[in-house]
Design a protein around this motif. Structure first.
Motif, PDB file in Angstrom:
ATOM      1  N   GLN A 135       0.814  -1.074  -0.196  1.00 34.81           N
ATOM      2  CA  GLN A 135      -0.013  -0.048  -0.025  1.00 34.81           C
ATOM      3  C   GLN A 135       0.919   1.406  -0.023  1.00 34.81           C
ATOM      4  N   LEU A 136       1.819   1.243   0.784  1.00 30.35           N
ATOM      5  CA  LEU A 136       2.831   2.372   0.908  1.00 30.35           C
ATOM      6  C   LEU A 136       3.419   2.535  -0.666  1.00 30.35           C
ATOM      7  N   ASN A 137       3.975   1.374  -1.216  1.00 32.03           N
ATOM      8  CA  ASN A 137       4.487   1.664  -2.495  1.00 32.03           C
ATOM      9  C   ASN A 137       3.567   2.016  -3.486  1.00 32.03           C
ATOM     10  N   ASN A 138       2.369   1.600  -3.276  1.00 30.72           N
ATOM     11  CA  ASN A 138       1.197   2.234  -4.492  1.00 30.72           C
ATOM     12  C   ASN A 138       0.984   3.562  -4.394  1.00 30.72           C
ATOM     13  N   HIS A 139       1.354   4.178  -3.142  1.00 34.66           N
ATOM     14  CA  HIS A 139       0.884   5.601  -2.906  1.00 34.66           C
ATOM     15  C   HIS A 139       2.515   6.332  -2.953  1.00 34.66           C
ATOM     16  N   GLN A 140       3.336   5.761  -2.877  1.00 38.37           N
ATOM     17  CA  GLN A 140       4.792   6.295  -2.977  1.00 38.37           C
ATOM     18  C   GLN A 140       4.855   7.088  -1.775  1.00 38.37           C
ATOM     19  N   VAL A 141       4.567   6.461  -0.857  1.00 35.03           N
ATOM     20  CA  VAL A 141       4.514   7.037   0.614  1.00 35.03           C
ATOM     21  C   VAL A 141       5.721   6.396   1.641  1.00 35.03           C
ATOM     22  N   ASN A 142       6.520   7.286   2.331  1.00 34.74           N
ATOM     23  CA  ASN A 142       7.419   6.743   2.952  1.00 34.74           C
ATOM     24  C   ASN A 142       6.885   5.973   4.284  1.00 34.74           C
ATOM     25  N   ALA A 143       7.634   4.856   4.667  1.00 33.66           N
ATOM     26  CA  ALA A 143       7.009   4.005   5.835  1.00 33.66           C
ATOM     27  C   ALA A 143       7.241   4.943   7.110  1.00 33.66           C
ATOM     28  N   ASP A 144       8.012   5.699   7.106  1.00 32.94           N
ATOM     29  CA  ASP A 144       8.105   6.382   8.656  1.00 32.94           C
ATOM     30  C   ASP A 144       7.184   7.576   8.667  1.00 32.94           C
ATOM     31  N   ARG A 145       6.472   7.514   7.711  1.00 24.69           N
ATOM     32  CA  ARG A 145       5.119   8.524   8.093  1.00 24.69           C
ATOM     33  C   ARG A 145       4.044   7.584   8.587  1.00 24.69           C
ATOM     34  N   LEU A 146       4.151   6.346   8.821  1.00 23.63           N
ATOM     35  CA  LEU A 146       2.914   5.551   9.274  1.00 23.63           C
ATOM     36  C   LEU A 146       3.249   5.204  10.795  1.00 23.63           C
ATOM     37  N   GLU A 147       2.301   5.121  11.676  1.00 25.91           N
ATOM     38  CA  GLU A 147       2.625   4.655  12.831  1.00 25.91           C
ATOM     39  C   GLU A 147       1.321   3.473  12.953  1.00 25.91           C
ATOM     40  N   LEU A 148       1.703   2.512  13.453  1.00 26.26           N
ATOM     41  CA  LEU A 148       0.582   1.577  14.039  1.00 26.26           C
ATOM     42  C   LEU A 148       0.474   1.509  15.486  1.00 26.26           C
ATOM     43  N   GLU A 149      -0.926   1.742  15.968  1.00 26.95           N
ATOM     44  CA  GLU A 149      -1.247   1.561  17.353  1.00 26.95           C
ATOM     45  C   GLU A 149      -1.604   0.314  17.541  1.00 26.95           C
ATOM     46  N   ILE A 150      -1.134  -0.398  18.473  1.00 21.80           N
ATOM     47  CA  ILE A 150      -1.480  -1.703  18.638  1.00 21.80           C
ATOM     48  C   ILE A 150      -1.948  -1.889  20.364  1.00 21.80           C
ATOM     49  N   THR A 151      -2.737  -2.789  20.811  1.00 18.22           N
ATOM     50  CA  THR A 151      -2.926  -2.888  22.193  1.00 18.22           C
ATOM     51  C   THR A 151      -2.229  -3.825  22.777  1.00 18.22           C
ATOM     52  N   GLU A 152      -1.937  -3.751  24.216  1.00 20.59           N
ATOM     53  CA  GLU A 152      -1.348  -4.979  24.814  1.00 20.59           C
ATOM     54  C   GLU A 152      -2.013  -6.286  24.676  1.00 20.59           C
ATOM     55  N   SER A 153      -3.165  -6.140  24.340  1.00 22.33           N
ATOM     56  CA  SER A 153      -4.064  -7.501  24.085  1.00 22.33           C
ATOM     57  C   SER A 153      -3.401  -8.426  22.879  1.00 22.33           C
ATOM     58  N   ILE A 154      -2.963  -7.447  21.839  1.00 24.08           N
ATOM     59  CA  ILE A 154      -2.173  -8.112  20.472  1.00 24.08           C
ATOM     60  C   ILE A 154      -0.952  -8.633  21.174  1.00 24.08           C
ATOM     61  N   VAL A 155      -0.075  -7.933  21.808  1.00 21.66           N
ATOM     62  CA  VAL A 155       1.167  -8.479  22.168  1.00 21.66           C
ATOM     63  C   VAL A 155       1.066  -9.659  22.989  1.00 21.66           C
ATOM     64  N   MET A 156       0.065  -9.865  23.782  1.00 19.42           N
ATOM     65  CA  MET A 156      -0.063 -10.920  24.851  1.00 19.42           C
ATOM     66  C   MET A 156      -0.663 -12.085  24.172  1.00 19.42           C
ATOM     67  N   GLU A 157      -1.072 -12.031  23.016  1.00 18.11           N
ATOM     68  CA  GLU A 157      -1.824 -13.038  22.257  1.00 18.11           C
ATOM     69  C   GLU A 157      -0.642 -14.136  22.020  1.00 18.11           C
ATOM     70  N   ASP A 158       0.411 -13.893  21.629  1.00 15.46           N
ATOM     71  CA  ASP A 158       1.433 -14.776  21.034  1.00 15.46           C
ATOM     72  C   ASP A 158       2.706 -14.157  20.831  1.00 15.46           C
ATOM     73  N   PRO A 159       3.521 -13.830  21.828  1.00 15.61           N
ATOM     74  CA  PRO A 159       4.459 -12.709  21.941  1.00 15.61           C
ATOM     75  C   PRO A 159       5.595 -13.204  20.607  1.00 15.61           C
ATOM     76  N   ASP A 160       5.732 -14.330  20.550  1.00 17.89           N
ATOM     77  CA  ASP A 160       6.977 -14.704  19.560  1.00 17.89           C
ATOM     78  C   ASP A 160       6.418 -14.266  18.116  1.00 17.89           C
ATOM     79  N   PHE A 161       5.047 -14.458  17.835  1.00 17.64           N
ATOM     80  CA  PHE A 161       4.615 -14.403  16.628  1.00 17.64           C
ATOM     81  C   PHE A 161       4.625 -12.894  16.392  1.00 17.64           C
TER      82      PHE A 161
END
Ligand code: C2E
Ligand code: CA
Ligand code: CA
Ligand code: CA
Length: 278
Positions: A135-161
């Motif tokens: 998606q970033l490539n399609n729009h020629q957007v630099n990756a460092d302009r995007l931040e993903l907000e994830i919750t602790e619940s994601i982290v705790m689901e499967d830490p290695d994954f």
């Protein structure tokens, strides 16, 4: 005992059916409205507390209703997650964010970042990092302009994954923030192991910052983030007093109604024009 449990079951059934029907109806409406492109992405500014400048925005979904009201994402996101709809909706939100970054670039707002909320089912998708890269490539957007907000619940689901996915995102240059930090009762050990950029202090803590107990928690989180080299965003700043408090703590960034409420993209562009005097 058997008879009893049967009676109990019967007793709850009408209520459960009604609730289930209501949810199913809402999922159907959400699916139809999403297909009809009726969902909107709004943006709420994030402010640098030293300069007062807007350094980023968080994208927040809005579901407009025919009577002019909105159903809160707090209500429909869980339904979108449970029905699986969130995978397509989430991909579309990232698409919108990429287009919005392009619009920033056209006006030379080359440093404004967009934070996007990511749900567990999206994160669990195969090739999630590659999808975003595309998606970033399609729009020629630099990756460092995007931040993903994830919750602790994601982290705790499967830490290695999760660690694997985060390293792949990080490699591209995408930023990652932990959302609602501190509300999840989760272990802190992941903070050392994962390539994170920022913590967002949840607004429930911010709203307790006039009390001693609230301050102890906030100051512990801010101190820990500073020592771990993580950025910190205070969410839900509503008044001058809260603002001054977080400035004193050397918290770098903040977001809240005190600065601006979430707003449609056009309104955000006007706000930025006024800020930049163009
Ligand atoms: P969140 O990620 O914790 O987002 C912050 C929420 O706090 C937003 O609520 C925002 O409007 C609200 N907020 C910001 N400043 C203030 C303030 O000063 N005071 C108060 N009282 N509230 C403030 P909103 O927009 O209703 O979103 C609710 C939740 O829905 C979000 O919480 C997030 O978990 C979820 N959500 C929204 N958009 C998306 C999306 O695109 N994808 C996913 N997966 N979840 C989303
Ligand atoms: Ca968020
Ligand atoms: Ca929050
Ligand atoms: Ca949240």
């Amino acid at each position: 005992a058997k008879k009893n449990s049967f009676e109990r079951f019967n007793y709850y059934r009408p209520y459960m059916e009604e609730e289930t029907q209501r949810r199913l109806h809402m999922v159907r409406r959400l699916r139809a409205d999403f297909a009809a492109r009726k969902l909107e992405v709004w943006y709420q500014p994030q402010v640098d507390l030293n300069t007062g400048c807007i350094i980023g925005v968080e994208s927040l979904l809005r579901w407009p209703q025919s009577d002019g009201s909105f159903i809160s994402p707090a209500e429909f996101i869980p339904l979108a997650e449970y029905s699986g709809l969130i995978v397509d909706i989430g991909a579309w939100v990232i698409e919108e964010a990429c287009q919005q970054i392009r619009r920033f670039n056209e006006r030379d707002y080359n440093n404004i970042r967009i934070a996007v909320n990511v749900s567990v089912p999206q994160f669990r998708m195969r090739d999630f990092p590659e999808l975003i890269e595309q998606q970033l490539n399609n729009h020629q957007v630099n990756a460092d302009r995007l931040e993903l907000e994830i919750t602790e619940s994601i982290v705790m689901e499967d830490p290695d994954f999760v660690a694997d996915i985060l390293y792949r995102l990080k490699q591209q240059g995408i930023h990652v923030a932990i959302d609602d930090f501190g509300v999840g009762f989760s272990s802190l050990s992941y903070l050392q192991k994962l390539p994170l950029d920022r913590l967002k202090i949840d607004k429930t803590f911010v709203h307790n910052s006039s009390q001693d107990s609230g301050r102890i928690i906030i100051e512990t989180i801010v101190d820990m983030a500073h020592r771990l080299g993580l950025g910190i965003v205070a969410e839900g700043i509503e008044d001058q007093q809260q603002l001054e408090y977080f400035k004193r703590l050397k918290c770098a960034e903040a977001q809240g109604y005190y600065f601006a409420r979430p707003m449609p993209a056009e309104q955000l562009m006007k706000l930025l024009e006024r800020e930049n005097g163009d």
